[in-house]
Design a protein around this motif. Structure first.
Motif, mmCIF file in Angstrom:
data_model
loop_
_atom_site.group_PDB
_atom_site.id
_atom_site.type_symbol
_atom_site.label_atom_id
_atom_site.label_comp_id
_atom_site.label_asym_id
_atom_site.label_seq_id
_atom_site.Cartn_x
_atom_site.Cartn_y
_atom_site.Cartn_z
ATOM 1 N N TYR A 1 0.347 5.295 1.132
ATOM 2 C CA TYR A 1 -0.474 6.307 1.783
ATOM 3 C C TYR A 1 0.323 7.608 1.781
ATOM 4 N N LEU B 1 -3.690 9.548 7.598
ATOM 5 C CA LEU B 1 -3.091 8.894 6.443
ATOM 6 C C LEU B 1 -4.155 8.720 5.368
ATOM 7 N N VAL C 1 -2.007 -11.204 3.074
ATOM 8 C CA VAL C 1 -3.441 -11.093 2.815
ATOM 9 C C VAL C 1 -4.098 -12.448 2.912
ATOM 10 N N TYR D 1 -3.027 0.400 -3.988
ATOM 11 C CA TYR D 1 -2.849 -0.910 -3.372
ATOM 12 C C TYR D 1 -2.475 -1.928 -4.452
ATOM 13 N N TYR E 1 0.841 -1.194 0.000
ATOM 14 C CA TYR E 1 0.000 0.000 0.000
ATOM 15 C C TYR E 1 0.877 1.245 0.000
ATOM 16 N N PHE F 1 -5.169 7.008 1.834
ATOM 17 C CA PHE F 1 -4.858 5.881 0.950
ATOM 18 C C PHE F 1 -4.636 6.369 -0.475
ATOM 19 N N PRO G 1 -8.097 -12.822 8.063
ATOM 20 C CA PRO G 1 -9.367 -12.118 7.870
ATOM 21 C C PRO G 1 -9.267 -10.632 8.128
ATOM 22 N N TYR G 2 -8.199 -10.207 8.734
ATOM 23 C CA TYR G 2 -8.007 -8.787 8.912
ATOM 24 C C TYR G 2 -6.690 -8.401 8.285
ATOM 25 N N ASN G 3 -6.320 -7.192 8.427
ATOM 26 C CA ASN G 3 -5.229 -6.665 7.618
ATOM 27 C C ASN G 3 -4.306 -5.802 8.455
ATOM 28 N N GLU G 4 -3.379 -6.449 9.169
ATOM 29 C CA GLU G 4 -2.384 -5.684 9.902
ATOM 30 C C GLU G 4 -1.306 -5.259 8.932
ATOM 31 N N GLN G 5 -1.208 -3.996 8.741
ATOM 32 C CA GLN G 5 -0.240 -3.457 7.798
ATOM 33 C C GLN G 5 1.010 -2.976 8.533
ATOM 34 N N PHE G 6 2.152 -3.278 7.954
ATOM 35 C CA PHE G 6 3.433 -2.884 8.520
ATOM 36 C C PHE G 6 3.976 -1.724 7.694
ATOM 37 N N PHE G 7 4.251 -0.635 8.365
ATOM 38 C CA PHE G 7 4.619 0.590 7.668
ATOM 39 C C PHE G 7 6.130 0.814 7.653
ATOM 40 N N GLY G 8 6.582 1.445 6.587
ATOM 41 C CA GLY G 8 7.936 1.945 6.525
ATOM 42 C C GLY G 8 8.022 3.294 7.216
#
Lengths: 117, 115
Positions: B35, B43, B97, B48, B33, B45, B100-107
């Protein structure tokens, strides 16, 4: 129109007391909610999440409460520590429709928490 | 293991110039992703990527913005003919992915300043 709102841009709390950060949302399609924590010059890091089938999720000092009827969630930190001082973002995600759908997160504008020693 | 990395960390450019921002996601993460965070805002979006599927570009603010992801890994966000309102921190995130959920790891983000 902001779909996720954090109406308090800042919050100051004494060390050892409870911090309560609030978040409101407007989109009924949101069914998963997350809190992220962000230190300066770093990307947000995942803190805790909650599904719409629950009304509470607890992880150590952090508890998230969800009130679906009010479209409101809150993050409780107890006891608060100086290292908790950061910007906290509330985020929401819609129902997973298909494997090709984006699970983009819609973020609030953040609340700067300052825990005073 | 290494987290999400982004380069450059800071970019100052003149209005009208093109810029390229790079993101290296966590190895094995199929979703990526972009953002951006403007001053005092949350943030927002942008785009994706998921595997070999067509990207979701619904968040791109104008046709000056484009992104690609080569080989299902590294991604480049390109902004053409930059404007002052493009000044923001651009954040990249990746996730698995399957859950069922979407924990996103950010830079850590790229801070873009357009003069």
């Amino acid at each position: 129109d902001q779909q996720v709102k954090q109406n308090s841009p800042s919050l100051s709390v004494q060390e050892g007391r409870i911090s309560i950060l609030n978040c409101d949302y407007t989109n009924s399609m949101f069914d998963y909610f997350l809190w992220y924590k962000k230190y300066p010059a770093e990307g947000p890091t995942f803190l805790i999440s909650i599904s719409s089938i629950k009304d509470k999720n607890e992880d150590g000092r952090f508890t998230v409460f969800l009130n679906k009827s009010a479209k409101h969630l809150s993050l409780h930190i107890v006891p608060s520590q100086p290292g908790d001082s950061a910007v906290y973002f509330c985020a929401a995600s819609p129902r997973f429709i298909s494997s090709g759908s984006a699970r983009q997160l819609t973020f609030g504008s953040g609340t700067q928490l300052t825990v005073l020693p | 293991g290494a987290g999400v990395s982004q380069s450059p960390s800071n970019k100052v450019t003149e209005k009208g110039k093109d810029v390229e921002l790079r993101c290296d996601p966590i190895s094995g993460h199929t979703a990526l992703y972009w953002y951006r965070q403007s001053l005092g805002q949350g943030l927002e979006f942008l785009i994706y990527f998921q595997g070999n599927s067509a990207p979701d570009k619904s968040g791109l603010p104008s046709d000056r913005f484009s992104a690609e992801r080569t080989g299902g890994s590294v991604s480049t966000l390109t902004i053409q003919r930059t404007q002052q309102e493009d000044s923001a921190v651009y954040l990249c995130a990746s996730s698995l992915v399957a859950a069922p959920y979407n924990e996103q790891f950010f830079g850590p983000g790229t801070r873009l300043t357009v003069l």
